[in-house]
Design a protein around this motif. Structure first.
Motif, PDB file in Angstrom:
ATOM      1  N   GLY A  25       0.820  -1.207   0.000  1.00 26.57           N
ATOM      2  CA  GLY A  25       0.000   0.000   0.000  1.00 26.57           C
ATOM      3  C   GLY A  25       0.853   1.254   0.000  1.00 26.57           C
ATOM      4  O   GLY A  25       1.940   1.285   0.552  1.00 26.57           O
ATOM      5  N   SER A  26       0.380   2.285  -0.643  1.00 26.33           N
ATOM      6  CA  SER A  26       1.072   3.564  -0.618  1.00 26.33           C
ATOM      7  C   SER A  26       0.032   4.666  -0.554  1.00 26.33           C
ATOM      8  O   SER A  26      -1.143   4.458  -0.765  1.00 26.33           O
ATOM      9  CB  SER A  26       1.949   3.731  -1.860  1.00 26.33           C
ATOM     10  OG  SER A  26       1.149   3.730  -3.014  1.00 26.33           O
ATOM     11  N   GLY A  27       0.491   5.847  -0.262  1.00 30.51           N
ATOM     12  CA  GLY A  27      -0.445   6.961  -0.147  1.00 30.51           C
ATOM     13  C   GLY A  27       0.264   8.149   0.443  1.00 30.51           C
ATOM     14  O   GLY A  27       1.473   8.175   0.538  1.00 30.51           O
ATOM     15  N   ARG A  30       0.143   9.895   7.129  1.00 28.20           N
ATOM     16  CA  ARG A  30       0.252   8.707   7.964  1.00 28.20           C
ATOM     17  C   ARG A  30      -1.086   8.477   8.666  1.00 28.20           C
ATOM     18  O   ARG A  30      -1.136   8.248   9.858  1.00 28.20           O
ATOM     19  CB  ARG A  30       1.387   8.858   8.966  1.00 28.20           C
ATOM     20  CG  ARG A  30       2.760   8.824   8.325  1.00 28.20           C
ATOM     21  CD  ARG A  30       3.834   8.676   9.380  1.00 28.20           C
ATOM     22  NE  ARG A  30       3.876   9.811  10.271  1.00 28.20           N
ATOM     23  CZ  ARG A  30       4.563  10.922  10.016  1.00 28.20           C
ATOM     24  NH1 ARG A  30       5.235  11.040   8.899  1.00 28.20           N
ATOM     25  NH2 ARG A  30       4.571  11.918  10.884  1.00 28.20           N
ATOM     26  N   ARG A  31      -2.181   8.605   7.921  1.00 34.35           N
ATOM     27  CA  ARG A  31      -3.488   8.358   8.507  1.00 34.35           C
ATOM     28  C   ARG A  31      -3.709   6.862   8.631  1.00 34.35           C
ATOM     29  O   ARG A  31      -3.174   6.082   7.865  1.00 34.35           O
ATOM     30  CB  ARG A  31      -4.579   8.975   7.624  1.00 34.35           C
ATOM     31  CG  ARG A  31      -4.399  10.475   7.405  1.00 34.35           C
ATOM     32  CD  ARG A  31      -5.513  11.015   6.533  1.00 34.35           C
ATOM     33  NE  ARG A  31      -5.620  10.306   5.274  1.00 34.35           N
ATOM     34  CZ  ARG A  31      -4.893  10.592   4.206  1.00 34.35           C
ATOM     35  NH1 ARG A  31      -3.990  11.554   4.271  1.00 34.35           N
ATOM     36  NH2 ARG A  31      -5.062   9.930   3.087  1.00 34.35           N
ATOM     37  N   ASP A  52      -2.905  -4.058  -0.340  1.00 38.30           N
ATOM     38  CA  ASP A  52      -2.209  -3.713   0.896  1.00 38.30           C
ATOM     39  C   ASP A  52      -1.846  -4.986   1.642  1.00 38.30           C
ATOM     40  O   ASP A  52      -2.710  -5.790   1.954  1.00 38.30           O
ATOM     41  CB  ASP A  52      -3.114  -2.833   1.762  1.00 38.30           C
ATOM     42  CG  ASP A  52      -2.359  -2.212   2.925  1.00 38.30           C
ATOM     43  OD1 ASP A  52      -1.238  -2.670   3.213  1.00 38.30           O
ATOM     44  OD2 ASP A  52      -2.883  -1.270   3.533  1.00 38.30           O
ATOM     45  N   THR A  89       3.137  -1.670   8.391  1.00 39.92           N
ATOM     46  CA  THR A  89       1.958  -1.168   9.093  1.00 39.92           C
ATOM     47  C   THR A  89       2.113  -1.199  10.601  1.00 39.92           C
ATOM     48  O   THR A  89       1.826  -0.220  11.285  1.00 39.92           O
ATOM     49  CB  THR A  89       0.727  -1.994   8.692  1.00 39.92           C
ATOM     50  OG1 THR A  89       0.590  -1.963   7.270  1.00 39.92           O
ATOM     51  CG2 THR A  89      -0.538  -1.447   9.328  1.00 39.92           C
ATOM     52  N   LYS A 315      -5.317   0.248   8.580  1.00 37.99           N
ATOM     53  CA  LYS A 315      -5.074   0.743   7.228  1.00 37.99           C
ATOM     54  C   LYS A 315      -4.245   2.012   7.343  1.00 37.99           C
ATOM     55  O   LYS A 315      -4.687   2.995   7.924  1.00 37.99           O
ATOM     56  CB  LYS A 315      -6.392   1.026   6.519  1.00 37.99           C
ATOM     57  CG  LYS A 315      -6.244   1.604   5.127  1.00 37.99           C
ATOM     58  CD  LYS A 315      -5.680   0.595   4.154  1.00 37.99           C
ATOM     59  CE  LYS A 315      -5.640   1.168   2.743  1.00 37.99           C
ATOM     60  NZ  LYS A 315      -5.072   0.200   1.781  1.00 37.99           N
ATOM     61  N   ASP A 317      -2.017   4.980   5.365  1.00 40.56           N
ATOM     62  CA  ASP A 317      -1.660   5.643   4.106  1.00 40.56           C
ATOM     63  C   ASP A 317      -0.214   6.116   4.227  1.00 40.56           C
ATOM     64  O   ASP A 317       0.083   7.123   4.869  1.00 40.56           O
ATOM     65  CB  ASP A 317      -2.583   6.830   3.837  1.00 40.56           C
ATOM     66  CG  ASP A 317      -4.012   6.399   3.556  1.00 40.56           C
ATOM     67  OD1 ASP A 317      -4.175   5.342   2.912  1.00 40.56           O
ATOM     68  OD2 ASP A 317      -4.939   7.094   3.980  1.00 40.56           O
ATOM     69  N   GLU A 320       4.431   8.548  -0.168  1.00 38.39           N
ATOM     70  CA  GLU A 320       4.784   8.009  -1.475  1.00 38.39           C
ATOM     71  C   GLU A 320       6.247   7.567  -1.482  1.00 38.39           C
ATOM     72  O   GLU A 320       7.092   8.187  -0.820  1.00 38.39           O
ATOM     73  CB  GLU A 320       4.568   9.079  -2.555  1.00 38.39           C
ATOM     74  CG  GLU A 320       3.122   9.351  -2.879  1.00 38.39           C
ATOM     75  CD  GLU A 320       2.458   8.189  -3.580  1.00 38.39           C
ATOM     76  OE1 GLU A 320       3.172   7.371  -4.197  1.00 38.39           O
ATOM     77  OE2 GLU A 320       1.217   8.083  -3.499  1.00 38.39           O
TER      78      GLU A 320
END
Length: 578
Positions: A25-27, A30-31, A52, A89, A315, A317, A320
């Motif tokens: 997973g990427s985003g 840091r939510r 993810d 995570t 989960k 985020d 990048e």
């Protein structure tokens, strides 16, 4: 084995040097939020790459530990920053006091450090003398674990000098067995003693058989020559698992997954002694299906830790990836134009005193194609520990079959004497060998002995690369590079000890294997420059992905990574070992 490998390649859509595998997973930011049970029901591998992996690091330690030098990473904030960079995570974390000083102090401190951090799961350590030292019975200790949501225990057997015998620890095991509480066994002492092949296999097997309901995870510094014992322990104990930071063996993940199942493995890094990069990339690039990768990445550990109540998935985020190399490291998806030059590889089926899975040359070629290795400087296994002539013949044979991939090096043993060394160099040249490999450290010859110069003279006369496990003192290597100026000298294992010499002489390079600590690559580049650093895998000893990890994730520029991983050796080969 080959049938399974080819089935994997077809299933994954891997053709040539291009890959089509799964990403982490990427985003942005840091939510994080909890994934509910209904969502989890649909989060099942169905032939489509999962979005993810929810990577869960099973083995981290925080706090001012014994080996902290005043600058290294060690705080909870350091760990969380690392996890963001790698796309990890969650983590199971032990306090350094629980690891090194006494469980009572560290167990309390880790609760304080983790209580406001949902991504961190506290783990405790325990002593068999818990009643005598703290006044708590094993049952009371377990109840305290439950109240504090502590789901795993570490037994540091040699650090606190106890064993796994029934008379020593079974009173402690009894309340754990009823609830199937996870137990880690780690024999390594904080001062470094027992850092390799230290597991008490008799004790492990007896423990697992006495308490078949307790999931046991082996966590060690390094399992190398004892890995055959691991195999037999897996056979004997269905409740036995392995944390991967200890298993640095070529195709080890694939072999264990095929023979005992991916459910026997959990991802763990050993942070901060080891960086998370090595084991993570070894997993993301492993040649197993994505369902099994996901099990190893975190699902196995979550299931084992859910003995009391289920652990909800988080989960996150992640930021990048900084560049295409970090993206590859997180995902296992290598762009087809991202290829590598490798200065350090061994060849030879059944030519090691430990098991190397799929070490026949055709399987090795499939591996290097999968990983995008364009060229490999290759030498023998057998010559390291036994007969170098036998080993050189194997390398010569394999190189002739795959000359587009391998550059053969003649491995020498100075114990044979000058005449035999020169004879073997001539014989190797006649067979197409184009470089020299030395490893006197393993053979029992002095690293600064006079016969080292026999090899250096040949490399100088023939303008070849000469790679040595260890060259000795800075004074010794300076003498050699200044005298044999037409040879290209390579130190086979990472060091910064020759940094000053390298400022004066341009014919000395350092190989990247191994880069163990979280910032090892950055430290070497800072000391010697990226242009003098060469990527090496130590194939077939070490996994290819394991060697790539520290460079892919290094906090250096994309251009510097490209130099290390590809351009430096490619340029050297236009001048040396032609």
């Amino acid at each position: 084995m080959k049938k399974n490998r080819r089935a994997f390649i077809r299933q994954s859509g891997l053709t040539g040097l291009g890959l089509s595998t799964v990403g982490l997973g990427s985003g942005l930011g840091r939510r994080f939020n909890f994934i509910g049970p209904k969502e989890m029901e649909h989060d099942i591998y169905n032939g489509v790459a999962p979005s993810d992996w929810n990577v869960f690091d099973a083995h981290c330690i925080v706090g001012r530990h014994l080996k902290w030098n005043g600058e290294g990473l060690h705080t909870m904030e350091d760990l969380l920053s690392e996890m963001d960079h790698y796309g990890i995570t969650e983590a199971l974390v032990v306090d350094s006091l629980s690891r090194e000083n006494h469980p009572f102090d560290g167990n309390q401190r880790i609760l304080e450090r983790s209580k406001t951090r949902p991504r961190i799961h506290p783990a405790w350590s325990v002593l068999p003398s818990v009643l005598e030292e703290t006044g708590r019975s094993p049952e009371q200790f377990f109840r305290e674990m439950q109240r504090n949501n502590v789901r795993a225990l570490f037994l540091f057997t040699n650090q606190f000098f106890f064993n796994l015998s029934d008379w020593c620890i079974d009173a402690l095991m009894e309340p754990l067995a009823e609830r199937k509480v996870l137990v880690f066994i780690n024999p390594v002492e904080a001062n470094g003693r027992g850092s390799s092949d230290a597991t008490d296999w008799d004790g492990i097997v007896d423990l697992c058989k006495r308490w078949p309901d307790i999931p046991v995870i082996i966590s060690e510094g390094r399992i190398r020559r004892s890995q055959r014992m691991l195999y037999k322990a897996f056979d004997a104990c269905p409740n036995l698992h392995l944390e991967l930071s200890a298993h640095w063996l070529h195709r080890g993940i694939e072999f264990i997954s095929e023979h005992w199942g991916a459910n026997r493995l959990v991802f763990g890094s050993g942070w901060p002694k080891y960086g998370q990069h090595m084991t993570l990339v070894n997993l993301t690039t492993a040649q197993i299906d994505e369902k099994d990768k996901k099990l190893i990445a975190g699902d196995n550990l979550r299931k084992i830790l859910s003995w009391d109540t289920p652990i909800p998935k988080l989960k996150v985020d992640f930021p990048e990836p900084h560049d295409e190399y970090v993206k590859y490291g997180r995902s296992g998806i290598r762009p087809s134009d991202m290829t590598f030059y490798d200065v350090h590889g061994h060849l030879g089926e059944y030519n090691a005193h430990y098991h190397v899975p799929e070490s026949d040359i055709e399987s090795v070629v499939e591996d290097i194609q999968y990983y995008g290795l364009e060229k490999i400087c290759a030498f023998s296994f057998a010559g390291v520990y036994s007969d170098e002539v036998f080993g050189n013949d194997i390398v010569s044979r394999d190189v002739k079959m795959h000359s587009d991939r391998f550059i053969g090096f003649t491995l020498l043993n100075p114990l044979r004497g000058e005449e035999e060394m020169n004879a073997e160099l001539k014989r190797g040249a006649a067979q197409g060998m184009r470089g020299i490999k030395l490893i006197p450290t393993y053979q029992g010859y002095p690293v600064e002995g006079p016969l080292i110069e026999v090899a250096c003279q040949w490399a100088h006369d023939h303008q070849q690369i000469i790679i040595n496990h260890y060259w000795g003192s800075a004074e010794q290597i300076e003498k050699l590079v200044s005298k044999y100026t037409k040879a290209c000298f390579v130190t086979a294992h990472t060091t910064t000890a020759y940094a000053d010499v390298m400022k004066e002489y341009q014919n000395l390079y350092i190989c990247s294997v191994p880069l163990l600590s979280p910032r090892a690559c950055e430290e070497v580049v800072d000391a010697i420059g990226a242009d003098r650093f060469l990527f090496g895998t130590d194939l077939l000893d070490l996994p290819i992905g394991w060697g790539l990890g520290p460079i892919l994730f290094a906090r250096i520029s994309t251009e510097e990574k490209r130099l290390i991983l590809h351009d430096n050796l490619k340029n050297i080969l236009t001048k040396y070992s032609l």
